[in-house]
Each structure stands twice: as structure tokens, then as C-alpha cells.
Write an enzyme that holds these catalytic residues in place. Structure first.
Site, mmCIF file in Angstrom:
data_model
loop_
_atom_site.group_PDB
_atom_site.id
_atom_site.type_symbol
_atom_site.label_atom_id
_atom_site.label_comp_id
_atom_site.label_asym_id
_atom_site.label_seq_id
_atom_site.Cartn_x
_atom_site.Cartn_y
_atom_site.Cartn_z
ATOM 1 C CD GLN A 1 30.110 143.947 -9.314
ATOM 2 O OE1 GLN A 1 29.750 143.043 -8.584
ATOM 3 N NE2 GLN A 1 29.595 145.154 -9.262
ATOM 4 C CG ASP B 1 26.730 149.313 -5.951
ATOM 5 O OD1 ASP B 1 25.786 148.515 -5.846
ATOM 6 O OD2 ASP B 1 27.795 149.036 -6.552
ATOM 7 C CG ASP C 1 34.111 147.889 0.543
ATOM 8 O OD1 ASP C 1 33.306 147.212 1.206
ATOM 9 O OD2 ASP C 1 34.958 147.420 -0.235
ATOM 10 C CB ALA C 2 28.426 148.709 2.207
ATOM 11 C CG HIS D 1 13.944 145.359 -6.944
ATOM 12 N ND1 HIS D 1 14.203 144.777 -8.160
ATOM 13 C CD2 HIS D 1 15.147 145.503 -6.323
ATOM 14 C CE1 HIS D 1 15.508 144.588 -8.287
ATOM 15 N NE2 HIS D 1 16.099 145.022 -7.192
ATOM 16 C CG ASP E 1 19.637 146.851 -9.563
ATOM 17 O OD1 ASP E 1 19.031 147.623 -8.785
ATOM 18 O OD2 ASP E 1 19.633 145.608 -9.419
ATOM 19 C CG ASP F 1 19.390 144.303 -2.924
ATOM 20 O OD1 ASP F 1 19.510 143.069 -2.813
ATOM 21 O OD2 ASP F 1 18.893 144.840 -3.932
#
Ligand SMILES: Cc1cc2nc3c(=O)[nH]c(=O)nc-3n(C[C@H](O)[C@H](O)[C@H](O)COP(=O)(O)OP(=O)(O)OC[C@H]3O[C@@H](n4cnc5c(N)ncnc54)[C@H](O)[C@@H]3O)c2cc1C
Lengths: 547, 500
Positions: free
Chosen positions: B234, B308, B342-343, B264, B288, B360
Site C-alpha cells: 500500500q 499486520d 497476511d491475516a 479505538h 498503527d 481492525d
């Protein structure tokens, strides 16, 4: 004066338009170097050369090893024969495959970006009667169980993810492959009428109570009402039924090419209709027209079979002769320069039949595939290109799908290998482009395949893709070209229900045959069925009881 | 002098065609469908040339002076045309209006050129000779341009540089004409100075074409960019204007430091406050570190696994003080284990079970992301959830995309979860939705840590109620083989964007 100027300008404009339309050809035509690596692979030519150069000499010595059954060919038919033997508790067999890897027309490849198919890439949801496919799918977890209404529940990772198909027509992509946007009302009417007939044929049964169109083909009804359709071409059938809508005819032609690598003029109406009416599979958790597929295509199924049969495989070993000798069948092989001989009671010839005349000693003159007979077996040549892209080029209309087809191309478009990935956030992908050489007579097509400059093929393919994605060149990272000289058997008029195919089912002494060409329709289900049938016959002969 | 002017014809005709090709190509790049773009660009261009030719008759005096001016203006506009189109693509409401205006202006000016030149030359040559010469040079120029463009210009210079180069040629023609007619022209010095500054501008543009392209990006964010990078997955952009820091992934706002605490807190505390001594936590997405910051407020937590995809992302928010202070250095906490994977793939291999799982991900705006909201994915999550554990999922806005929101709820229920949907107001985003889920019906408790700014037992109650305008109108389950959520989401947000 200004008139002249505008004419000069018009010419400029026309020049620019011309450039934009042909730029793909042009850019490719002008540079003989590509900025990306290109590999030309394909099935090994060893056997072909040996036949051509007449160097196919069997091993002179005595057989060194013995098994009850040897299987010649590690394609889906050969592997399925092995799977069936093993599943029924029979272990004394071995499979010879001339290539380094098993799989035949269902082989696959892999690079840093993805696995990808080199031939077969999907299987439709199996019908009720496709019992062996269902058993196999259950064994390897593709079918996870059954719902209360009896419909199979599929592992959704393998059902083709949405969106399944899109069609490039009139400057943008539309959903599905049946043209449906911007049609005249007559086209719409004909399309509807066509699918109504198909719907009827799908549920039609013959007088014998069997489905008119079954998978495998041999379970179809014997009713002449349907079998007669094998006597006319698909084109004739369309004509008789007053179908002349261009978009509809395009779609039918696309489907004939997809399944048989041949055009409707050649394909029999029975086979042409079978494509549509034969698919009756239902899933508890999927649409009825869906398919199972994987990044590596049917290479996934090959790998499952290979895993189960790993102690029964002799790869990179080419069978050069099967002969009837004292004490049983002698199978001569060649691996590189070293020759060997084996002995068995039974053999399953799971290679394409046109080879039988070269490999089976004293192959009967009356059987199809004999060089003494006028050649009745025709196989469609194909070329498959696996193209690694930095991403699927952006385009107008609906988003990229698994299968992406152009209305303006003689190819079948491309399938996106990473479509089934669950980790597709990286945009790099491999697309598999399928081009049947259906506009040529097969022999001429094969000649072209092997003698035309390889760069010419690549340019042709890129220029074709350019029509869908005008800037595709800028996304290409790597290309692998894979020619299939004898890609799939053609169900030409009269082949499926004719004498030839009937003769092909016969065994020659203790040699049984198994290959999708014996079905007249080349796909996973047929190849598997032929393999299992041959294995079953031999187990019967041996008096082997399943256990 | 006559020949000098004829060479001029040759050069300007090359330039003219190149601008047309550039406009057509840029339009194809940006809008797709090259056939349409080329046809319309050519059509508008030709028509504009006609207009230019027509109006040439109203220019009665000062022919050379006008011609020089035309050359200089064409040089400037044509020269920067590619850069301008790329640059403004993101900013203008209707790109086509810009495109066709630009093409028209260039077309009109080019349309003026040849009639003017003919009139300048009319006394120097016999008429039939004049016409024949002018058009010969004109056509040859056109041929040259159409060969140069695909073979040399696009592959070697790119579009921005090519247009700068040809702008430069136009300006040179202008300067040359000034030189030839130096004895007749008024404003000689002004013309020369203008020409010279245009040369500088275009040479500069040619040299810094790459910089221009990146500037084009900067101007699409309202605040100044303080960090930006392209990862394999990304484009990460962080902007900071005043005290507010914003994170954008692929151009979409992920959080604003001003109100991210609302988002959050609402993501973490309803579930965590309901669990008895949660120890093992899994966070999917959320690189993040903000969600982890909230989790670390619970002393019972022993370990947090954060999965992530993007290594760059977790690195920035762990190692760069300017950003890690936003999450209280949560990603360097010894209880936290960061896994870059990769989840979906990771989950299918995972053997552990967790007390709380926080999902999330970015909104399901494309088919790849849509896969992370499917029943197959939630079934994989279920295997990682302890029998008494809880799961929370950020699930887009129940106001802007109500059917999308409830589709997530239905999908969870379809694989056997009991759900408790709720929503919170986050000014940067609007009304935002979450779904709490568990193997058993979810019982809320309010065992929150101290120091929260938004979530409390009192705020929880209204968050659970969904007014009529947030109720769904369709029922569907999101599957890999129907991508129902992405279709809904596209439709709902599409409608919202259209009407606003
Ligand atoms: C381009 C293309 C696309 C296709 N797409 C699909 C699809 O999507 N779905 C589908 O179901 N089907 C598809 N097919 C059809 C495919 O052919 C069948 O699915 C299936 O793979 C056929 O298997 P088979 O065992 O009958 O034949 P083959 O695959 O021909 O197997 C024969 C094997 O025998 C080996 N062999 C030959 N001679 C010797 C020798 N002398 N010694 C040892 N080994 C030998 C060969 O190397 C080969 O491995 C496609 C075919 C092609 C060409």
C-alpha cells in the site's frame, strides 16, 4: 483555404486514431527485444523426436522388475487408475510418466508471484451421477459434507470466488460471459430462447430413464432422439433452430472453443449442447454454474493424486514399447540414455491413442489410432501463455474477475491465477491466456505452433491482449509460453456416438486403454472415469475384491 | 527567409500533432478506453483548429507579431499540457472539461498558425507554389511526429518530458521568427524576454519532470505530508498540520490524532470491559498500534499478538518517535509480539486460542479486502477464539452503509456467533459501527480502566440502540463466492459520494 487546412488536420487525426488502434501491434512489431524475460517451454519433445527419427528401439534384455500392473502415462487418467487401485486395496502397480512431473494436460507451474496452470484450470461442480469425482473430492476435502437436502457442501476456499467472469464488449467490461448489455431486442429474445431450450435439455431424460447429457458421457441416455444430435454440427443445430443472433453465436462459439478447442462448424451438436446441458451440479453453498478452481488450476488435483501415489511413480521414464511376450507383457522404457525392461500381467495405456500405434507392438490395424487407418482422431492444438503482471491493468466497467474474456478476440481471454488467493493484497499476479488454434485444421495448426517464430506468437498474444488492456505491455514482468500440440480430442460430428469411439473402448489382450480421448470430450471427469474403468476391469479379471 | 519560414511550418506541424497525441494518450491513461479518448480528443482538436482558421481572417494587421505571440503561447500551454493534465486530474471535479478546454485552446492556436504563415508568405511566393510548399512541409511534419511519438518520445522521454520538449520547439520557432523580423517587430525586447523566460520554464520542467510527478501527489492532501512511503502492499502517507496527525492508506483516511481515541476506545473497551481477566489477545490489522495501546491498559493482559500485513507500517509506528508517541510506544512493549503476515493465511496455520480477538481491517472497498469479511474468514477466527472469548470487528458505518454493516452481522451469525452490534460517533469518520461477537450470547460488563475519555457505562447504552435510519433493508451473507459485502459497500458508499 481553411478547408484545406482542416483536411490536412483530418489526416493527422486519422493517423493518430490509427495509431491508437494498432499501437499494440505497432510497438511490438517495431521492437524485437522485449523488456521482460520470455520462456518457451512445452511438453518434452523426446517421444515425438524418437518417433520421427525412428530411434524408438525397445530394450533388448530381459525384464528386470515385475509388477502385476503397469500404467503408461501419468495424466489424470493414469493417476486416477492408480488412485482407484489403491483405494481398493491393490498395491502392486507402477505408473510411468515420460515428463519430470506427472499431470499431463493438467500440469502447472510456479514462480515468485504465484502458481499457475499450464492447461486445465477448473472443474465444474460435479453432477449427481459423477460419482467418482464426488468420491475423490470428498476424500481430499473439497466436499466437506452434505446438507440435509443432499447437496454437497464445498470448501469455499475452492469454489470460484466472486466475481467469476467478465466480458469485454463495446469498450468496457460487463458481468458474466453471456453478452447482455446494449443488445437489440431480437438478440435478447434469441438468448432467452436458447437458454430455455438448454434448461429443458438439462433436465431431459431418455426413454431408458438416463439423463440426455451426462458426465461422464458414457452414462448418457442411449435414446436416439438425443444421440442423433451427434450427426449434425453445432452450427447446423443453431441454423435449424433459427438462431442467428450475433452475440449469441459468439457465446456458443466461445463455449465450443473453451471445452473442445474447436469451432461450432466442427463440433457435433450433441457435444456442443453437452457443454451447457451436461452441467447439473448443485452445491449447498454455491450457485449452480460455479466451478472449483485453484491458483495452479487442476494442478491442485494432480498434486493430491501425486501425494497419494508417491510410491508408485516412475517419472522421467518414457515407455518405448509394450509387447506381448512369453510370461506376460514386456514394457520397455527409456530414461535419458538408459533403457530398461519390465514385466507385468496387465497394462493400462493411459496416453493419447494416436501414440498407440508407435508404442503397442502389433496394435490392431482396425483400431482408431492405427497408422494404417485414415486418421480419424483429431486433437486440437493450443497455446497457453502465463504472463506475470505487476497488476491487472485498470479498465472500464466491472472489476477484474477470475475469467476475463474479450468479445473481439479469437482467444478465450485470461484467467487470473491469484484470484483464489486469500492474500491478494499484493497486486502482482500471473494471468493464464488460452488460445486454441481453432481456425486451423489441426495438423496445420500444429505446424504453425512448432515452426512459427516464437516471438511472433508472443507479439500476437500481446497485440490481442492489448485490445482489452491498451497498455498491457507496461505491466508485463515475465512470460512463459506453453504449446500443446495434441491439446484435446475434438468431438467432431459423429465421433462421440460413432463406431470409432466404440472400438476405442476395446482392450488389446491384456492391455487396457484409458485416456480422455476415449470419451470424445476432454476434461477431468472423463479422464478420471476412463482411468477408473480400466482399473476396474483389470481388478475384475484378477478377481481382486475391494478391501 | 522564405525557407526559414517553411521550416517553421514543418516544426509547428510536428509540435501540433504531438500535442494532440499527448492529450489522447494522457486521457487514455487516466480515463481508460483509448478508442473513445482518441476519437474525442481528435474531434475536439480538429474542430478547434477550424475555429482558429476561421478567426484568422479577423487578424488584419501585425501578422508577424500575432504569429510570434501564438507560438509563445502554444509553446507554454502545449509544453506543460501533459504535466497539467496529470497534476490536475486529482483536483478537478470534471476532468473532461479541463481536458477538452486544453485541447480546444491548443487547437485554436494551432489553427491560427498556418493561415497566418500563409499570409506572411503570400507576397514572397506565387500562390500555387505557396500552397504546395506549405502543405508539403505540413504533411511531412505530421509524418515525423507520428513516427517519433510511439518510437522515441513515449518510450524514452515519457509524456511529461515530451510535451516540454515540443513546447520548447514552439518557443524556439517564436524566437527565431523574432530574430528574422527583428527590424519590423514592435516590443522587441519584451518579446525576447518572454521567449527567454519560457525557455527557462520549459527546460526546468523538462529537467524536473520526476519531481513534478511527486508534487502532484502532495497537493492532493489537505495538510503537509510529513511521511510517505510505498510498500509492496500500500501507499502510506502521514500528514501533519498543526497538532493533528492523519494517516492515509492508499489515499483513505485511517485515523486523525484528534479523535482516534474515540474510535479505538470504542473498538477495544466494550469487549475488554466485559471479559474476566483477559490474558491472551490477538489483533488482526491495526498496525498503527493504537488498539494495542488501549489493550495495554488492562493489567491482566499477558501477551498481545499483532498480525499486520505491512512490515513498513508496524516499523514506522514502533521506531519513529514522532509516530510511536501516538500509541504510547505500545509496539515496543515486551508483551507485544508483532507478526507481519497476511491475516487469513496466518489464521489458517495458527494453533493458539485467544481470550479476545480484535479485527481492525480497512473497509471492504475491494474484492481482496472483502475476503477478510467472509464466513470462511470468520470460521477461521472462530477456531482461534476461546469458548468464553470475545471478538470485535470494525464494520464500516451503519449510517452511510447500513446494509453493509448488517451484512457483517449476518455473516457472523451464519457461522454460529452470537452478536452484539454497536456504534459510536467519531467526528473524522462519522457514525461508526462495530460488532461484538462470541460463542455464547454477549453479556456486557463495564470493568473499564481509569482514564478513558469516551467509553463509560453511561455512553455504552445509547451506542447499542440503532435508530430506524440505521436498520437494514436487505439480508445477505458475505461469502468468497458471492462477495455480497463488497457489492453492497460499493453501492452504498457510491450513492453517498454521489449525493454529497
Ligand atoms: C489448454 C487446455 C486447457 C484445458 N482446460 C481444462 C479445464 O479447465 N478443465 C478440465 O477438466 N479439463 C481441461 N483440459 C482437458 C485436460 O486434457 C483433461 O482435464 C485431462 O488433463 C486429460 O488427462 P488424460 O490423462 O486423459 O490425458 P494427458 O493429460 O494427455 O495424459 C497423458 C500422459 O501420458 C504421458 N505419456 C505419453 N506418452 C508416454 C510414454 N510413452 N511414456 C510415458 N508417459 C507417456 C504424457 O506425458 C501425459 O502426462 C484442458 C486441456 C488443455 C490442453
Amino acid at each position: 483555404m481553411s478547408k484545406r487546412i482542416s483536411r490536412s488536420a483530418f489526416l493527422k487525426g486519422a493517423g493518430a486514431l490509427f495509431w491508437s488502434l494498432t499501437s499494440g501491434n505497432w510497438l511490438a512489431g517495431c521492437s524485437n527485444k522485449f523488456s521482460f524475460p520470455v520462456r518457451w517451454l512445452g511438453p518434452s519433445m523426446a517421444l515425438g523426436h524418437a518417433i520421427r527419427d525412428r530411434t524408438l528401439t525397445p530394450h533388448k534384455g530381459k525384464p528386470e522388475e515385475k509388477k502385476t500392473i503397469y500404467i503408461i502415462g501419468g495424466g489424470i487418467a493414469g493417476l486416477s487408475a492408480g488412485w482407484w487401485l489403491k483405494r481398493n486395496g491393490f498395491d502392486d502397480f507402477q505408473i510411468f510418466e515420460l515428463e519430470k512431473n506427472v499431470g499431463g494436460n493438467s500440469s502447472s507451474g510456479q514462480n515468485d508471484v504465484s502458481k499457475y496452470p499450464r492447461g486445465a484450470h477448473y472443474v465444474p461442480i460435479p453432477n449427481e451421477e459423477s460419482q467418482y469425482v464426488r468420491e475423490f473430492f470428498q476424500e481430499i476435502g473439497i466436499i466437506k459434507g452434505f446438507a440435509q437436502d443432499g447437496k454437497a457442501i464445498y470448501d469455499e476456499l475452492y469454489l470460484c470466488h466472486d466475481p467469476q467472469e467478465r466480458l469485454f464488449k463495446d469498450g468496457s467490461f460487463q458481468e458474466g460471459l453471456v453478452p447482455h448489455k446494449g443488445l437489440q431486442s431480437e438478440d435478447k429474445k434469441q438468448t432467452e430462447r436458447f437458454f430455455k431450450i438448454i434448461e429443458e435439455l438439462r433436465s431431459a431424460k431418455g426413454l431408458d430413464g438416463k439423463p440426455a447429457f451426462a458426465i461422464p458421457v458414457d452414462l448418457s441416455s442411449n435414446d436416439s432422439k438425443y444421440k442423433e444430435l451427434d450427426q449434425i454440427s453445432m452450427t447446423d443445430w443453431l441454423l435449424h433452430n433459427e438462431f442467428d443472433s450475433k452475440p449469441l453465436l459468439w457465446y456458443v462459439e466461445y463455449c465450443c472453443k473453451d471445452d473442445y478447442g474447436a469451432i461450432p462448424d466442427i463440433v457435433s451438436a450433441w457435444a456442443g449442447l453437452h457443454y451447457f446441458a451436461g452441467r447439473r451440479g448443485r452445491a449447498a453453498n454455491g450457485e449452480h454454474n460455479t466451478v472449483v478452481t485453484w491458483p495452479e488450476g487442476n494442478g491442485f488435483l494432480v498434486e493430491k493424486l501425486r501425494e497419494k501415489l508417491k510410491n508408485h511413480l516412475k517419472t522421467g521414464e518414457m515407455v518405448t514399447q509394450i509387447s506381448n511376450e512369453e510370461g506376460g507383457l514386456k514394457v520397455s522404457t527409456q530414461a535419458g540414455d538408459s533403457k530398461k525392461a519390465y514385466q507385468c500381467e496387465y497394462a493400462i495405456f493411459a496416453s493419447p491413442r494416436f501414440l498407440a500405434d508407435y508404442l503397442v507392438k502389433d496394435y490392431p490395424k482396425n483400431l482408431p489410432g492405427s497408422s494404417k487407418k485414415k486418421n480419424s482422431l483429431t486433437y486440437s492444438p493450443w497455446i497457453v501463455a502465463n504472463i506475470t503482471l505487476s497488476r491487472i491493468p485498470p479498465s472500464r466497467g466491472v472489476q477484474p474477475a477470475w475469467d476475463n474474456v474479450s468479445y473481439y478476440s479469437e482467444s478465450l481471454g485470461y484467467v487470473n491465477a491469484t484470484h483464489q488467493n486469500i492474500s491478494t493484497r499484493s497486486s502482482k499476479t500471473v494471468i493464464t491466456y488460452y488460445l486454441p488454434l481453432s481456425s486451423f485444421e489441426p495438423k496445420a495448426g500444429r505446424m504453425k505452433l512448432y515452426t512459427d517464430d516464437q516471438k511472433k506468437w508472443l507479439k500476437h498474444i500481446i497485440a490481442d491482449l492489448d485490445k482489452m488492456h491498451p497498455d498491457i505491455q507496461t505491466y508485463i514482468k515475465e512470460v512463459e509460453l506453453w504449446p500443446w500440440g495434441h491439446g484435446m480430442i475434438r468431438p467432431s460430428v459423429g465421433y462421440v456416438w460413432g463406431e470409432e469411439r466404440k472400438l476405442m473402448q476395446q482392450n488389446v489382450g491384456n492391455i487396457y486403454f484409458a485416456h480422455s480421448d476415449m470419451s470424445g470430450i476432454s476434461n477431468f471427469e472423463e479422464a478420471q472415469y476412463q482411468g477408473i474403468k480400466a482399473a476396474g476391469h483389470i481388478m475384475d479379471k484378477l478377481g481382486h475384491k475391494p478391501g | 527567409m522564405t525557407y526559414a519560414l517553411l521550416i517553421t511550418v514543418f516544426v509547428i506541424s510536428t509540435c501540433g500533432l504531438v500535442y494532440e497525441l499527448i492529450a489522447g494518450t494522457v486521457a487514455s491513461y487516466l480515463l481508460g478506453d483509448s478508442i473513445t479518448q482518441f476519437s474525442t480528443v481528435i474531434g475536439v482538436y480538429l474542430f478547434a483548429m477550424g475555429i482558429g482558421s476561421f478567426f484568422s481572417k479577423y487578424i488584419e494587421k501585425k501578422l508577424v507579431f500575432t504569429f510570434v505571440q501564438v507560438e509563445l503561447i502554444v509553446g507554454l500551454i502545449g509544453g506543460i499540457s501533459a504535466a497539467l493534465l496529470f497534476f490536475l486530474f486529482e483536483h478537478v471535479e470534471n476532468f473532461r472539461i479541463l481536458l477538452y478546454s486544453l485541447v480546444s485552446i491548443i487547437g485554436i492556436l494551432i489553427g491560427l498558425e498556418i493561415p497566418l504563415l500563409m499570409r506572411i508568405l503570400k507576397d514572397k511566393l506565387e500562390f500555387k507554389d505557396l500552397v504546395s510548399k506549405i502543405f508539403t512541409f505540413d504533411y511531412v511534419g505530421a509524418l515525423l511526429a507520428s513516427l517519433l511519438f510511439p518510437l522515441v518520445l513515449v518510450p524514452h522521454l515519457g509524456l511529461v518530458r515530451s510535451s516540454m520538449l515540443f513546447g520548447l520547439l514552439n518557443v524556439t520557432v517564436g524566437l527565431w521568427t523574432i530574430h528574422i523580423f527583428r527590424n519590423e517587430l514592435p516590443w522587441l525586447n519584451t518579446l525576447r524576454a518572454t521567449g527567454a523566460s519560457l525557455v527557462i520554464i520549459l527546460v526546468g520542467g523538462f529537467a524536473f519532470a520526476d519531481k513534478l510527478t511527486s508534487m502532484a501527489e502532495a497537493s492532493s492532501y489537505p495538510d503537509s505530508i510529513i511521511y510517505s512511503t510505498s510498500t509492496p502492499y500500500q501507499r502510506i502517507v502521514i500528514t501533519g498540520g498543526g497538532k493533528e496527525i492523519k494517516l492515509f492508506l492508499n489515499g483513505n483516511l485511517q485515523f486523525s490524532s484528534k479523535d482516534e481515541y474515540r474510535y479505538h476506545e470504542a473498538l477495544i473497551h466494550p469487549a475488554m470491559g466485559s471479559l474476566k481477566n483477559p490474558e491472551n489477545i490477538l489483533v488482526l490489522g491495526g498496525g498503527d498500534g493504537m488498539a494495542v495501546r488501549e489493550l495495554l491498559k488492562y493489567p491482566s493482559v499477558k501477551n498481545i499478538t499483532l498480525v499486520d500485513l505491512d512490515e513498513q507500517m508496524t516499523k514506522i509506528f514502533r521506531d519513529q518517535p514522532a509516530f510511536s508517541h501516538l500509541n504510547d510506544n505500545s509496539l515496543s512493549n515486551p508483551k507485544v509480539k508483532v507478526i507481519n503476515a497476511d491475516a487469513f493465511v496466518w489464521l489458517r496455520k495458527n494453533q493458539n486460542q485467544f481470550d479476545f480477538i480484535c479485527v481492525d481491517f480497512p473497509d471492504p472497498s475491494n474484492f481482496s479486502l472483502g475476503k477478510l469479511y467472509t464466513d470462511t474468514f470468520y470460521a477461521a477466527v472462530k477456531r482461534a477464539l476461546k469458548p468464553d472469548g470475545l471478538l470485535v470487528i470494525q464494520s464500516t458505518s451503519p449510517y452511510y452503509a447500513k446494509n453493509s454493516f448488517w451484512c457483517v452481522v449476518n455473516t457472523l451469525e451464519a457461522v454460529g456467533y452470537k452478536t452484539l452490534p454497536y456504534h459510536a460517533y467519531v467526528p473524522s469518520f462519522g457514525d461508526w459501527g462495530y460488532v461484538l461477537a462470541g460463542n455464547k450470547p454477549v453479556k456486557l460488563d463495564f470493568d473499564y480502566p481509569t482514564g478513558l475519555r469516551y467509553i463509560s457505562a453511561a455512553t455504552m447504552e445509547p451506542m447499542l440502540s440503532f435508530p430506524k435510519d440505521m436498520q437494514p433493508t436487505v439480508h445477505c451473507i458475505n461469502k468468497l463466492n458471492n462477495q455480497a459485502l463488497v457489492h453492497l459497500f460499493e453501492k452504498e458508499w457510491g450513492e453517498y459520494v454521489e449525493t454529497h
